[in-house]
Design a protein around this motif. Sequence first.
Motif, PDB file in Angstrom:
ATOM      1  N   THR A   3      46.832 -28.268  29.839  1.00 50.22           N
ATOM      2  CA  THR A   3      47.580 -29.310  29.135  1.00 50.22           C
ATOM      3  C   THR A   3      49.012 -29.372  29.652  1.00 50.22           C
ATOM      4  O   THR A   3      49.708 -28.364  29.677  1.00 50.22           O
ATOM      5  CB  THR A   3      47.600 -28.990  27.623  1.00 50.22           C
ATOM      6  N   PRO A   4      49.500 -30.559  30.056  1.00 49.77           N
ATOM      7  CA  PRO A   4      50.890 -30.669  30.527  1.00 49.77           C
ATOM      8  C   PRO A   4      51.860 -30.789  29.358  1.00 49.77           C
ATOM      9  O   PRO A   4      51.578 -31.475  28.376  1.00 49.77           O
ATOM     10  CB  PRO A   4      50.868 -31.948  31.359  1.00 49.77           C
ATOM     11  N   VAL A   6      56.331 -30.861  28.250  1.00 45.49           N
ATOM     12  CA  VAL A   6      57.717 -31.044  28.665  1.00 45.49           C
ATOM     13  C   VAL A   6      58.513 -29.828  28.207  1.00 45.49           C
ATOM     14  O   VAL A   6      58.434 -29.435  27.039  1.00 45.49           O
ATOM     15  CB  VAL A   6      58.318 -32.337  28.059  1.00 45.49           C
ATOM     16  N   ASN A 104      50.539 -26.435  31.624  1.00 41.74           N
ATOM     17  CA  ASN A 104      51.282 -26.649  32.863  1.00 41.74           C
ATOM     18  C   ASN A 104      52.467 -27.568  32.591  1.00 41.74           C
ATOM     19  O   ASN A 104      52.601 -28.131  31.516  1.00 41.74           O
ATOM     20  CB  ASN A 104      50.389 -27.160  33.998  1.00 41.74           C
ATOM     21  N   GLU A 106      54.685 -30.773  32.782  1.00 41.42           N
ATOM     22  CA  GLU A 106      54.719 -32.209  33.047  1.00 41.42           C
ATOM     23  C   GLU A 106      56.107 -32.586  33.554  1.00 41.42           C
ATOM     24  O   GLU A 106      56.258 -33.343  34.502  1.00 41.42           O
ATOM     25  CB  GLU A 106      54.416 -32.999  31.773  1.00 41.42           C
ATOM     26  N   LEU A 107      57.129 -32.016  32.911  1.00 39.73           N
ATOM     27  CA  LEU A 107      58.513 -32.337  33.236  1.00 39.73           C
ATOM     28  C   LEU A 107      59.400 -31.194  32.769  1.00 39.73           C
ATOM     29  O   LEU A 107      59.121 -30.591  31.730  1.00 39.73           O
ATOM     30  CB  LEU A 107      58.923 -33.631  32.512  1.00 39.73           C
TER      31      LEU A 107
END
Length: 127
Positions: A3-4, A6, A104, A106-107
């Motif tokens: 799952t991404p 921030v 993981n 995302e930003l």
Amino acid sequence: MSTPIVCALMIGRKGSIGFPGKNVYPVLGRPLAAYPLLAANNSRHVERVFVSTDSPKIMTIAKEHDAELIERPPELATKQALGEDVFTHGYHKIKSVLAKEGLNIELVVLLFANAATLNSDLIDKGI
């Protein structure tokens, strides 16, 4: 599949030359470094907050604001160290921590310990 998310990464070191102790200097009743952490914690987009530092005082501030610590290696805590290298080190540490949890990046929002003018509205608007 991971799952991404921030994340925010605040960077700050203890060895300021021009204004020693600037990152922990009190401004309106809070250490300067608290403001970017407050902005990140109040953002509806930032899910995890990390702090890269060599400063025990900044580490304490980070813990008070529920940030996860990344101990900065000595070679990245010098006047000559580049912010880009500090960010890269932090990014890889965050990536490793998240991977162990099935997550993981995302930003990564880059924050500076000496930037008290941030607020979560600015982060949310992408400014």
